[in-house]
Motif scaffolding. Structure first.
Motif, mmCIF file in Angstrom:
data_model
loop_
_atom_site.group_PDB
_atom_site.id
_atom_site.type_symbol
_atom_site.label_atom_id
_atom_site.label_comp_id
_atom_site.label_asym_id
_atom_site.label_seq_id
_atom_site.Cartn_x
_atom_site.Cartn_y
_atom_site.Cartn_z
ATOM 1 N N LYS A 2 -66.011 -34.775 -59.722
ATOM 2 C CA LYS A 2 -66.623 -33.519 -59.292
ATOM 3 C C LYS A 2 -65.721 -32.830 -58.263
ATOM 4 C CE LYS A 2 -71.344 -34.818 -60.389
ATOM 5 N NZ LYS A 2 -72.776 -34.669 -60.045
ATOM 6 N N VAL A 4 -65.894 -30.426 -54.908
ATOM 7 C CA VAL A 4 -66.716 -29.878 -53.835
ATOM 8 C C VAL A 4 -65.876 -28.883 -53.037
ATOM 9 C CG1 VAL A 4 -68.100 -30.409 -51.789
ATOM 10 C CG2 VAL A 4 -67.967 -32.063 -53.671
ATOM 11 N N ILE A 46 -62.933 -32.027 -64.489
ATOM 12 C CA ILE A 46 -64.054 -31.801 -63.580
ATOM 13 C C ILE A 46 -65.357 -31.658 -64.361
ATOM 14 C CG2 ILE A 46 -64.983 -30.281 -61.782
ATOM 15 C CD1 ILE A 46 -62.443 -31.817 -60.969
ATOM 16 N N SER A 47 -66.344 -32.476 -64.007
ATOM 17 C CA SER A 47 -67.635 -32.426 -64.700
ATOM 18 C C SER A 47 -68.600 -31.432 -64.058
ATOM 19 C CB SER A 47 -68.284 -33.813 -64.710
ATOM 20 O OG SER A 47 -68.532 -34.267 -63.383
ATOM 21 N N GLU A 48 -68.376 -31.147 -62.764
ATOM 22 C CA GLU A 48 -69.281 -30.247 -62.045
ATOM 23 C C GLU A 48 -68.586 -29.691 -60.814
ATOM 24 O OE1 GLU A 48 -73.864 -30.337 -60.203
ATOM 25 O OE2 GLU A 48 -72.765 -32.195 -60.560
ATOM 26 N N ILE A 49 -68.814 -28.405 -60.555
ATOM 27 C CA ILE A 49 -68.325 -27.767 -59.338
ATOM 28 C C ILE A 49 -69.492 -27.662 -58.360
ATOM 29 C CG2 ILE A 49 -67.404 -25.622 -58.353
ATOM 30 C CD1 ILE A 49 -66.248 -25.121 -61.270
ATOM 31 N N VAL A 50 -69.295 -28.147 -57.149
ATOM 32 C CA VAL A 50 -70.336 -28.101 -56.125
ATOM 33 C C VAL A 50 -69.870 -27.147 -55.023
ATOM 34 C CG1 VAL A 50 -71.710 -29.419 -54.472
ATOM 35 C CG2 VAL A 50 -71.031 -30.473 -56.653
ATOM 36 N N VAL A 71 -67.421 -24.923 -66.744
ATOM 37 C CA VAL A 71 -67.807 -26.047 -65.879
ATOM 38 C C VAL A 71 -69.033 -25.638 -65.068
ATOM 39 C CG1 VAL A 71 -67.073 -27.653 -64.087
ATOM 40 C CG2 VAL A 71 -65.398 -26.769 -65.731
ATOM 41 N N THR A 74 -73.145 -26.143 -59.152
ATOM 42 C CA THR A 74 -74.329 -26.453 -58.358
ATOM 43 C C THR A 74 -74.101 -25.918 -56.944
ATOM 44 O OG1 THR A 74 -74.886 -28.437 -59.615
ATOM 45 C CG2 THR A 74 -75.750 -28.310 -57.370
ATOM 46 N N LEU A 94 -73.441 -36.287 -55.650
ATOM 47 C CA LEU A 94 -72.104 -36.866 -55.715
ATOM 48 C C LEU A 94 -72.184 -38.365 -56.006
ATOM 49 C CD1 LEU A 94 -70.475 -34.982 -52.701
ATOM 50 C CD2 LEU A 94 -70.324 -34.425 -55.139
ATOM 51 N N GLU A 96 -70.290 -39.807 -58.364
ATOM 52 C CA GLU A 96 -69.026 -40.197 -58.977
ATOM 53 C C GLU A 96 -67.900 -39.712 -58.077
ATOM 54 O OE1 GLU A 96 -67.909 -37.143 -62.341
ATOM 55 O OE2 GLU A 96 -70.093 -37.449 -62.392
ATOM 56 N N PHE A 98 -64.995 -37.631 -56.278
ATOM 57 C CA PHE A 98 -64.994 -36.185 -56.083
ATOM 58 C C PHE A 98 -63.834 -35.727 -55.214
ATOM 59 C CE2 PHE A 98 -67.740 -38.209 -52.976
ATOM 60 C CZ PHE A 98 -67.419 -37.617 -51.769
#
Length: 225
Positions: A2, A4, A46-50, A71, A74, A94, A96, A98
């Motif tokens: 991820k 951040v 990247i699985s997710e942008i925070v 992507v 959140t 979080l 995983e 990051f």
């Protein structure tokens, strides 16, 4: 993996530029600072942008919406109490490994790729002139301390604040910065556990800070080289 991005700050030193625009949304060569970071990251990993947001957060939410180039995004609301608190506010999402990036810095894609290959990596740069900042202490190729408020001489390492971390850090107790009121530091929280969680220095090919209005023009010239 991820990503951040800490994008909650106002950027007081930017003056009128941040009256109606959060600092991470200021533009350099036609792209805002958040876009520069996203485009420097291999998003296929990247699985997710925070996005950790605060000041004028609606500007960021309205601009980026729910995804960037496929992507998902959140949003986490920050209390603006230092980098440690900002990351801890996002810990529930979080689970995983990051990356952590600062909202007002521009990173080189090669540096992001290198950090991704280094567990516990922290990007450092070398000071070009005498600077008051956090003094990074390195021993046996590991970061063992960051002394805030030190005077750094040219050539000494400075924290460029790009991290590759894992959820294990959330087992540590947040450490309050001794020289600042109501702020908790990210590296300062991890360093007391250096025997079990190694922080590895990685030196930057290019790191651009935006701390004052004139830095925007300087950044544009640097990126156009």
């Amino acid at each position: 993996m991820k990503l951040v991005i800490l994008a909650a700050g106002k950027g007081t030193r930017m003056g009128e530029l941040t009256k109606d625009t959060p600092k991470p949304m200021l533009k350099v060569l036609g792209k805002n600072l958040i876009e520069h970071k996203l485009d420097a990251t291999p998003l296929e990993q990247i699985s997710e942008i925070v996005l950790v947001v605060g000041y004028l957060q609606h500007v960021i939410r309205d601009y980026f919406g729910t995804e960037y180039k496929g992507v998902p995004i959140t949003y986490i609301e920050d209390t603006i109490q230092g980098t440690g608190k900002a990351v801890w506010n996002a810990k529930d999402v979080l689970s995983e490994p990051f990356l952590v990036m600062m909202g007002d810095d521009i990173y080189h894609p090669d540096d992001v790729a290198m950090i991704l290959r280094t567990k516990g990596g922290i990007l450092l740069d070398r000071v070009k002139k005498e600077t008051k900042s956090g003094k990074v202490i390195i021993q046996n190729h590991a970061i063992i301390d960051v002394v805030e408020g030190a005077i750094l001489q040219p050539g000494e390492p400075i924290n460029a604040a790009l991290y590759h971390l894992t959820p294990e850090i959330f087992d540590f107790e947040l450490v309050k910065l001794t020289d600042r009121e109501n702020e908790w530091g990210l590296p300062q929280t991890i360093i007391p556990h250096k025997d079990e969680y190694t922080l590895t220095p990685v030196y930057a090919a290019r790191w651009i800070q935006i701390t004052a209005p004139e830095d925007i023009e300087k950044a544009e010239k640097e990126l156009q080289k």
